[in-house]
Design an enzyme around this catalytic site. Structure first.
Site, PDB file in Angstrom:
ATOM      1  N   HIS A 207      42.327   0.240  54.969  1.00 30.43           N
ATOM      2  CA  HIS A 207      43.283  -0.733  54.422  1.00 30.43           C
ATOM      3  C   HIS A 207      43.931  -0.309  53.113  1.00 30.43           C
ATOM      4  CE1 HIS A 207      40.035  -1.882  51.724  1.00 30.43           C
ATOM      5  NE2 HIS A 207      40.915  -2.543  51.002  1.00 30.43           N
TER       6      HIS A 207
HETATM    7  C1  UD1 Z   1      43.540  -6.531  48.472  1.00 29.11           C
HETATM    8  C2  UD1 Z   1      43.149  -5.867  47.151  1.00 29.11           C
HETATM    9  C3  UD1 Z   1      42.164  -4.746  47.405  1.00 29.11           C
HETATM   10  C4  UD1 Z   1      40.992  -5.194  48.266  1.00 29.11           C
HETATM   11  C5  UD1 Z   1      41.543  -5.846  49.535  1.00 29.11           C
HETATM   12  C6  UD1 Z   1      40.434  -6.358  50.419  1.00 29.11           C
HETATM   13  C7  UD1 Z   1      44.930  -5.845  45.441  1.00 29.11           C
HETATM   14  C8  UD1 Z   1      45.944  -5.005  44.738  1.00 29.11           C
HETATM   15  N1  UD1 Z   1      44.308  -5.269  46.494  1.00 29.11           N
HETATM   16  O1  UD1 Z   1      44.248  -5.577  49.245  1.00 29.11           O
HETATM   17  O2  UD1 Z   1      41.654  -4.305  46.160  1.00 29.11           O
HETATM   18  O3  UD1 Z   1      40.214  -4.076  48.597  1.00 29.11           O
HETATM   19  O4  UD1 Z   1      42.366  -6.940  49.152  1.00 29.11           O
HETATM   20  O5  UD1 Z   1      40.933  -6.754  51.671  1.00 29.11           O
HETATM   21  O6  UD1 Z   1      44.725  -6.984  45.060  1.00 29.11           O
HETATM   22  N2  UD1 Z   1      47.892 -10.121  54.664  1.00 29.11           N
HETATM   23  C9  UD1 Z   1      47.811 -10.973  55.741  1.00 29.11           C
HETATM   24  N3  UD1 Z   1      46.941 -12.030  55.634  1.00 29.11           N
HETATM   25  C10 UD1 Z   1      46.189 -12.284  54.538  1.00 29.11           C
HETATM   26  C11 UD1 Z   1      46.312 -11.405  53.448  1.00 29.11           C
HETATM   27  C12 UD1 Z   1      47.159 -10.322  53.526  1.00 29.11           C
HETATM   28  O7  UD1 Z   1      48.444 -10.798  56.743  1.00 29.11           O
HETATM   29  O8  UD1 Z   1      45.421 -13.263  54.525  1.00 29.11           O
HETATM   30  C13 UD1 Z   1      48.785  -8.944  54.779  1.00 29.11           C
HETATM   31  C14 UD1 Z   1      50.155  -9.166  54.185  1.00 29.11           C
HETATM   32  O9  UD1 Z   1      51.057  -8.415  54.952  1.00 29.11           O
HETATM   33  C15 UD1 Z   1      50.029  -8.531  52.815  1.00 29.11           C
HETATM   34  C16 UD1 Z   1      49.086  -7.371  53.097  1.00 29.11           C
HETATM   35  O10 UD1 Z   1      48.183  -7.854  54.093  1.00 29.11           O
HETATM   36  O11 UD1 Z   1      51.236  -8.136  52.271  1.00 29.11           O
HETATM   37  C17 UD1 Z   1      48.311  -6.911  51.895  1.00 29.11           C
HETATM   38  O12 UD1 Z   1      47.619  -7.987  51.292  1.00 29.11           O
HETATM   39  P1  UD1 Z   1      47.298  -7.944  49.709  1.00 29.11           P
HETATM   40  O13 UD1 Z   1      46.542  -9.162  49.323  1.00 29.11           O
HETATM   41  O14 UD1 Z   1      48.538  -7.634  48.959  1.00 29.11           O
HETATM   42  O15 UD1 Z   1      46.402  -6.668  49.528  1.00 29.11           O
HETATM   43  P2  UD1 Z   1      45.211  -6.064  50.418  1.00 29.11           P
HETATM   44  O16 UD1 Z   1      45.723  -4.844  51.091  1.00 29.11           O
HETATM   45  O17 UD1 Z   1      44.536  -7.100  51.254  1.00 29.11           O
END
Ligand code: UD1
Length: 363
Positions: A207
């Site tokens: 991820h």
């Molecule tokens: C975040 C944390 C990372 C952690 C990870 C655990 C930051 C910068 N990164 O990364 O340190 O290891 O969480 O999972 O804070 N999305 C969904 N559903 C959700 C949440 C996210 O579909 O419930 C998708 C969206 O397209 C979003 C992408 O995942 O843009 C990334 O989510 P985001 O919270 O920005 O960062 P993570 O990659 O989850």
């Protein structure tokens, strides 16, 4: 003492579980604020129900966005919440955008900040988590370090006077759930279709933006997994699914069988059922280590350097360059069986965290 925990992303909910339980044993008031950074049930709700965490007292509902948008949304939504509650401590967890936003909102309102999992460093400034953790450490008042190595990093940055060794709360929860899984208290995990838990398989997650966002690297990673001689159960984070779709990369190929993220007990059960782990997750590297499985980390570095000792964890920086045979031999190696000591503590870190916060507050 009144403490507000600010959480938002999946790994923070895992760490919140033992902390909430430790506060529940005391007279202290513990308020949970969920930023809404993670909102899918797979990444959020199942952790509250599965780990017995009380429902959040406040939900900010910020959702996804670019780093600036997401961090800024948490920051501005938190101001009135902290102003209303005026806690003795704000407790922030790990290294996500919710962590830095929580810490910033609190220091600007002169509310003491405690940082759980302080002092971790990858020294990789491309990682959003590295900025988050360094900046959070430098603005927090109490630095709760999980390991001696983390204490050394904090001392190297002139922060030793605020640092305390707490141990790692992930050990508390991982070992508790492992025992429950082994006692048959949880149903079998929902593994991807095509994975037979009675036969050897590898458990994989990807991820990190550095792995998912560059199409060439993602394609090389999936290609390497697809060529492995064991079936691979790939538990796909929504970021991975979204980027693979965007780049036209098929995840389900060769040895790879794609499934959804698992609740925590399901993940622990899946690690225990697996022959080994391939990941870029910090938490899963440690869970493999604590659950006696070899881990292969598809990153150039790890914050959890203790897992590298004795070959329990091996870094594979560039799967693209690796000849398939070498990659396969690395990922499929058996657990080394070398003694490990207890670098992450004895499973009582959450109670120590509460005591250290009491001491620092003079409570
Ligand atoms: C975040 C944390 C990372 C952690 C990870 C655990 C930051 C910068 N990164 O990364 O340190 O290891 O969480 O999972 O804070 N999305 C969904 N559903 C959700 C949440 C996210 O579909 O419930 C998708 C969206 O397209 C979003 C992408 O995942 O843009 C990334 O989510 P985001 O919270 O920005 O960062 P993570 O990659 O989850």
């Amino acid at each position: 003492m009144k403490v507000i925990s600010i959480v938002g992303a999946r790994p923070q909910l895992v760490k919140l579980a033992p902390i909430a339980a430790a506060f529940a044993e005391t007279e202290h008031e513990h308020v949970i604020v969920h930023t809404g950074q993670h909102y899918d049930a797979d990444l959020s709700d199942v952790f509250f129900s599965g780990l017995g965490i009380p429902d959040p007292d406040v939900h900010l509902g910020v959702g996804s966005g670019s780093h600036g948008v997401q961090t800024g949304a948490v920051l501005s939504a938190l101001d009135p919440v902290l102003d209303e509650h005026r806690p003795d401590w704000v407790l922030v967890y790990g290294d996500t955008n919710s962590t830095i936003a929580g810490a910033l909102s609190a220091v600007k309102q002169h509310i003491p900040v405690a940082h759980l999992e302080a002092g971790l460093r990858s020294f990789n400034r491309r990682m959003p988590e590295e900025h988050n953790r360094v900046l959070t450490d430098h603005c927090a008042d109490l630095l709760l370090a999980p390991t001696e190595e983390a204490m050394r990093h904090l001392a190297g940055e002139g922060l030793e006077h605020r640092a305390r060794l707490s141990g790692d709360v992930m050990v508390d929860i991982c070992l508790r759930i492992r025992d429950a899984v082994l006692a048959g208290e949880h149903p079998a995990p929902a593994l991807p279709e095509g994975i037979d838990p009675a036969e050897p398989f590898l458990l994989a997650t990807l991820h990190r933006p550095d792995n998912t966002d560059d199409p060439e690297r993602l394609s090389a990673l999936v290609g390497s997994l697809a060529g492995l001689p064991l079936p691979v159960a790939l538990l796909a984070h929504p970021r991975l699914v979204a980027r693979a779709e965007q780049h036209g990369i098929k995840l389900e190929q060769g040895s790879v069988h794609v499934g959804r993220p698992l609740p925590y007990a399901g993940l622990v059960a899946a690690v225990l059922a697996s022959a080994g782990v391939v990941t870029d997750s910090g938490g899963l590297q440690k869970e493999a280590y604590l659950l006696d499985r070899a881990c292969t980390t598809v990153r150039p570095e790890t914050e959890w350097v203790e897992t590298l000792e004795g070959g329990w964890n091996v870094l594979v920086p560039d799967p693209h360059d690796l000849p398939a045979a070498q990659w396969a031999a690395t990922a499929c190696r058996p657990a080394p069986g070398t003694p490990r000591g207890v670098p992450y503590g004895d499973g009582t870190a959450a109670r120590r965290v509460v005591r250290l916060m009491e001491e620092a507050a003079g409570a």
